[in-house]
Design an enzyme around this catalytic site. Structure first.
Site, PDB file in Angstrom:
ATOM      1  N   GLU A 127      -6.716 -21.801  28.062  1.00 17.01           N
ATOM      2  CA  GLU A 127      -6.251 -23.197  28.057  1.00 17.01           C
ATOM      3  C   GLU A 127      -4.731 -23.259  28.213  1.00 17.01           C
ATOM      4  O   GLU A 127      -4.191 -24.036  29.005  1.00 17.01           O
ATOM      5  CB  GLU A 127      -6.616 -23.885  26.727  1.00 17.01           C
ATOM      6  CG  GLU A 127      -8.094 -24.069  26.495  1.00 17.01           C
ATOM      7  CD  GLU A 127      -8.679 -22.938  25.654  1.00 17.01           C
ATOM      8  OE1 GLU A 127      -8.278 -21.770  25.848  1.00 17.01           O
ATOM      9  OE2 GLU A 127      -9.549 -23.213  24.816  1.00 17.01           O
TER      10      GLU A 127
ATOM     11  N   LYS B  94       0.369 -16.271  21.138  1.00 17.26           N
ATOM     12  CA  LYS B  94       0.546 -14.929  20.570  1.00 17.26           C
ATOM     13  C   LYS B  94       0.148 -13.871  21.593  1.00 17.26           C
ATOM     14  O   LYS B  94       0.854 -12.907  21.817  1.00 17.26           O
ATOM     15  CB  LYS B  94      -0.276 -14.791  19.283  1.00 17.26           C
ATOM     16  CG  LYS B  94      -0.115 -13.440  18.648  1.00 17.26           C
ATOM     17  CD  LYS B  94      -0.761 -13.316  17.294  1.00 17.26           C
ATOM     18  CE  LYS B  94      -0.596 -11.864  16.832  1.00 17.26           C
ATOM     19  NZ  LYS B  94      -1.275 -11.579  15.585  1.00 17.26           N
TER      20      LYS B  94
ATOM     21  N   LYS C  97     -15.720 -18.068  23.867  1.00 19.45           N
ATOM     22  CA  LYS C  97     -14.690 -17.860  24.899  1.00 19.45           C
ATOM     23  C   LYS C  97     -15.237 -17.003  26.023  1.00 19.45           C
ATOM     24  O   LYS C  97     -15.058 -17.300  27.206  1.00 19.45           O
ATOM     25  CB  LYS C  97     -13.487 -17.115  24.303  1.00 19.45           C
ATOM     26  CG  LYS C  97     -12.552 -17.929  23.471  1.00 19.45           C
ATOM     27  CD  LYS C  97     -11.318 -17.051  23.172  1.00 19.45           C
ATOM     28  CE  LYS C  97     -10.586 -17.549  21.952  1.00 19.45           C
ATOM     29  NZ  LYS C  97      -9.506 -16.679  21.506  1.00 19.45           N
TER      30      LYS C  97
ATOM     31  N   GLY D 196      -1.927 -15.794  14.120  1.00 19.73           N
ATOM     32  CA  GLY D 196      -1.686 -17.074  14.798  1.00 19.73           C
ATOM     33  C   GLY D 196      -1.590 -18.249  13.836  1.00 19.73           C
ATOM     34  O   GLY D 196      -0.649 -19.053  13.895  1.00 19.73           O
ATOM     35  N   ARG D 197      -2.538 -18.358  12.909  1.00 22.46           N
ATOM     36  CA  ARG D 197      -2.543 -19.531  12.016  1.00 22.46           C
ATOM     37  C   ARG D 197      -1.539 -19.398  10.883  1.00 22.46           C
ATOM     38  O   ARG D 197      -1.432 -20.269  10.034  1.00 22.46           O
ATOM     39  CB  ARG D 197      -3.955 -19.775  11.487  1.00 22.46           C
ATOM     40  CG  ARG D 197      -4.603 -18.599  10.812  1.00 22.46           C
ATOM     41  CD  ARG D 197      -6.085 -18.810  10.601  1.00 22.46           C
ATOM     42  NE  ARG D 197      -6.748 -17.610  10.112  1.00 22.46           N
ATOM     43  CZ  ARG D 197      -7.199 -16.612  10.872  1.00 22.46           C
ATOM     44  NH1 ARG D 197      -7.052 -16.668  12.190  1.00 22.46           N
ATOM     45  NH2 ARG D 197      -7.796 -15.577  10.348  1.00 22.46           N
TER      46      ARG D 197
ATOM     47  N   HIS E 293     -10.976 -46.929   3.050  1.00 27.01           N
ATOM     48  CA  HIS E 293     -11.769 -47.989   3.671  1.00 27.01           C
ATOM     49  C   HIS E 293     -12.744 -47.429   4.694  1.00 27.01           C
ATOM     50  O   HIS E 293     -13.281 -48.177   5.512  1.00 27.01           O
ATOM     51  CB  HIS E 293     -10.825 -49.019   4.304  1.00 27.01           C
ATOM     52  CG  HIS E 293      -9.892 -49.607   3.288  1.00 27.01           C
ATOM     53  ND1 HIS E 293     -10.227 -50.706   2.529  1.00 27.01           N
ATOM     54  CD2 HIS E 293      -8.684 -49.201   2.865  1.00 27.01           C
ATOM     55  CE1 HIS E 293      -9.232 -50.961   1.686  1.00 27.01           C
ATOM     56  NE2 HIS E 293      -8.282 -50.064   1.874  1.00 27.01           N
TER      57      HIS E 293
ATOM     58  N   GLU F 167     -10.785 -20.916   9.794  1.00 20.06           N
ATOM     59  CA  GLU F 167     -10.705 -19.723  10.639  1.00 20.06           C
ATOM     60  C   GLU F 167     -10.458 -18.485   9.766  1.00 20.06           C
ATOM     61  O   GLU F 167     -10.875 -17.372  10.106  1.00 20.06           O
ATOM     62  CB  GLU F 167      -9.600 -19.871  11.702  1.00 20.06           C
ATOM     63  CG  GLU F 167      -9.703 -18.846  12.819  1.00 20.06           C
ATOM     64  CD  GLU F 167      -8.854 -19.180  14.025  1.00 20.06           C
ATOM     65  OE1 GLU F 167      -9.363 -19.775  15.000  1.00 20.06           O
ATOM     66  OE2 GLU F 167      -7.650 -18.851  14.007  1.00 20.06           O
TER      67      GLU F 167
HETATM   68  O1  F6P Z   1      -9.363 -18.851  19.545  1.00 19.85           O
HETATM   69  C1  F6P Z   1      -8.728 -18.776  18.335  1.00 19.85           C
HETATM   70  C2  F6P Z   1      -7.315 -18.284  18.470  1.00 19.85           C
HETATM   71  O2  F6P Z   1      -7.287 -16.924  18.753  1.00 19.85           O
HETATM   72  C3  F6P Z   1      -6.527 -18.614  17.219  1.00 19.85           C
HETATM   73  O3  F6P Z   1      -6.687 -17.677  16.230  1.00 19.85           O
HETATM   74  C4  F6P Z   1      -5.148 -18.721  17.744  1.00 19.85           C
HETATM   75  O4  F6P Z   1      -4.302 -19.415  16.870  1.00 19.85           O
HETATM   76  C5  F6P Z   1      -5.407 -19.457  19.045  1.00 19.85           C
HETATM   77  O5  F6P Z   1      -6.619 -18.947  19.517  1.00 19.85           O
HETATM   78  C6  F6P Z   1      -4.340 -19.316  20.092  1.00 19.85           C
HETATM   79  O6  F6P Z   1      -4.132 -17.978  20.450  1.00 19.85           O
HETATM   80  P1  F6P Z   1      -2.826 -17.559  21.211  1.00 19.85           P
HETATM   81  O7  F6P Z   1      -1.667 -17.872  20.341  1.00 19.85           O
HETATM   82  O8  F6P Z   1      -2.961 -16.096  21.462  1.00 19.85           O
HETATM   83  O9  F6P Z   1      -2.762 -18.338  22.495  1.00 19.85           O
END
Ligand code: F6P
Length: 496
Positions: A189, A183, A469, A242-243, A359, A328
């Protein structure tokens, strides 16, 4: 101001007594939508609880807030934004719906071009993203794409190089489409993984590797700056969280692998749930009833967790998806108007697949001292072609577990006694397809929303993820403002 007095005074009879007192209980506490059946009868909701929660909903202004959500008003006040995931499926403010549908058309055109091999022959789709930019697409492709032979899709999220190496081992760099989903287009990462994947394509002999990169983002300028050609940037609106974003261009790998018709069915299934949520009275409203049960267990019984078990291998990623959606969104300690939350926030969401979980973790569910509300999800139509005995056993196990949790069994030997009166909800799909999965995911979104509204919190921001972060970035930049333990760990790992 939400008034919890009635809810806090609830003291319902035991589940078996609730059934004994009301022969119409199953019908009264079931909700049917096309292709989905929700059974809340094995929870402690009864007439008194429904009245108490309806009063709570009224005092919390649920109806007005629900209208504000669908009208595209600024419900995410801390970030001064609307939350317009429903507009992606056609249920929202007309302008927002029109914008979302124009962006979907752009996405569809790019999919058509890929299918026509405009980017060269593609067999593999490497989707890089994390959190909401990975969990949704991964769930969709894993649940619905098992027979799709069109493209082999892999979602890589972890910055651990071992995750990316798995994709490198499986995919051909000259036949891979690299999809970067973020987003913000700044997530560390994702950006590092994207660089490494592009390098792998380059070194693997892909001609014009940049020509095979797609960006899914609400920050198109950043994607272009990174080097993605504008024609292959698929934007989505800043007001889609995002979610909550799998309905937008973030769902691109699913739309590509499953086909556009399936993606549209997914959106339509979700829209059907949107309309149900928006228009149905609360005592027959699946997301509202689910949230009422959630709140009874977290606020009155002080349950700290709730568990979801998919009795369907195709939904094995659902618990992880729900973890982000629920935790979240509703793992907050401040109210929407900035006061400390004076009650528990969301339960910890966990779960797994049945029958495996029986199990492993069901011992605690049946006899542990924790009370854990459980949710079972199953589909009547099997997802496999094996002898029907497999599916019959699978479903009977799900149903028997719910019955056993509720019934319990006394025994003079305490180690062999089951207390019973343990709640569960069952969601039964006619079949697992794009439409029912869309409706199911939208059901969870609205359940989160009702929980948040009655608690008075904002489910659409996530400031809690920022501090860690920032500190990781500071550590990378040689920041030394760390405690002795952390400094020692850094020194052991890097000799710094
Ligand atoms: O660190 C949490 C977060 O901001 C989430 O809310 C989001 O889905 C994820 O990181 C990834 O963010 P982006 O889509 O901006 O890479």
């Amino acid at each position: 101001m939400a008034d919890w007095t009635q809810v806090e005074a609830l003291d319902p009879p035991a589940l078996l007594d609730l059934f004994a007192a009301d022969p119409g209980r199953v019908a009264r506490l079931s909700v049917d939508l096309p292709g989905l059946h929700f059974d809340f009868s094995k929870t402690h909701l009864d007439a008194a609880a429904l009245a108490a929660f309806q009063a709570l909903a009224k005092s919390a202004g649920l109806a007005a807030r629900r209208d504000a959500l669908f009208a595209g008003e600024e419900v995410n006040t801390s970030e001064h934004r609307a939350a317009e995931h429903t507009a992606e499926r056609g249920e929202g403010a007309p302008d927002s719906v029109a914008r979302a549908s124009a962006l979907h058309a752009r996405m569809r055109a790019l999919i058509d071009a890929i299918e026509a091999e405009a980017l060269g022959p593609i067999r593999h789709v490497l989707h890089i993203g994390i959190g909401g930019s990975a969990l949704g697409p991964d769930l969709l492709v894993d649940a619905l794409g098992r027979e799709a032979e069109r493209y082999d899709v892999m979602v890589v999220s972890n910055v651990d190089g071992a995750a990316l190496e798995e994709a490198f081992a499986r995919f051909d760099p000259t036949a891979t489409l690299l999809v970067i989903a973020s987003k913000t287009f700044t997530t560390t990462e994702t950006m590092l993984n994207a660089e490494s994947a592009l390098q792998w394509m380059r070194e693997g002999g892909a001609e014009d590797p940049h020509g095979r990169v797609i960006a899914l983002t609400a920050s198109p300028d950043k994607a272009i700056e990174w080097g993605v050609d504008e024609t292959r940037v698929l934007p989505f609106s800043e007001s889609v969280g995002g979610r909550y974003s799998l309905w937008s261009s973030i769902g691109f790998p699913a739309a590509l692998a499953l086909g556009w018709d399936a993606f549209e069915e997914l959106l339509e299934g979700a829209a059907e749930m949107d309309r149900h949520f928006r228009l149905t009275a609360l005592h027959e409203n699946a997301p509202a009833l689910a949230a009422f049960a959630d709140l009874y267990y977290t606020q009155v019984k002080r349950c700290e967790t709730r568990a979801t078990f998919a009795y369907d291998e195709r939904l094995r990623l659902l618990p992880s998806y729900l973890q982000q959606l629920e935790m979240e969104s509703n793992g907050k300690r401040a109210t929407i108007d900035g006061r400390p939350l004076d009650r528990p926030s969301a339960a910890i969401t966990w779960g797994g697949v049945g029958t495996d979980a029986q199990h492993a973790v069901f011992q605690l569910l049946h006899q542990g001292t924790h009370l854990v509300p459980v949710e079972f999800i199953a589909a009547i139509e099997p997802g496999d072609l094996l002898d029907e005995d497999h599916h019959r056993q699978l479903l009977l196990n799900a149903f028997a577990q719910g019955a056993a949790l509720m019934k319990g069994r006394p025994n003079d030997d305490a180690a062999r006694a089951y207390p019973g009166n343990r709640p569960s909800t069952t969601i039964l799909l006619d079949t697992l397809d794009a439409r029912t999965l869309g409706a199911l995911i939208a059901f969870y979104e609205h359940r989160v929303f009702v929980n948040a509204t009655l608690l008075g919190i904002n489910p659409f921001d996530q400031f809690g993820v920022e501090l860690g972060k920032e500190m990781a970035k500071a550590a990378g930049a040689g920041g030394s403002d760390f405690d002795a333990s952390t400094r020692d760990l850094i020194a052991r790992a890097f000799g710094e």
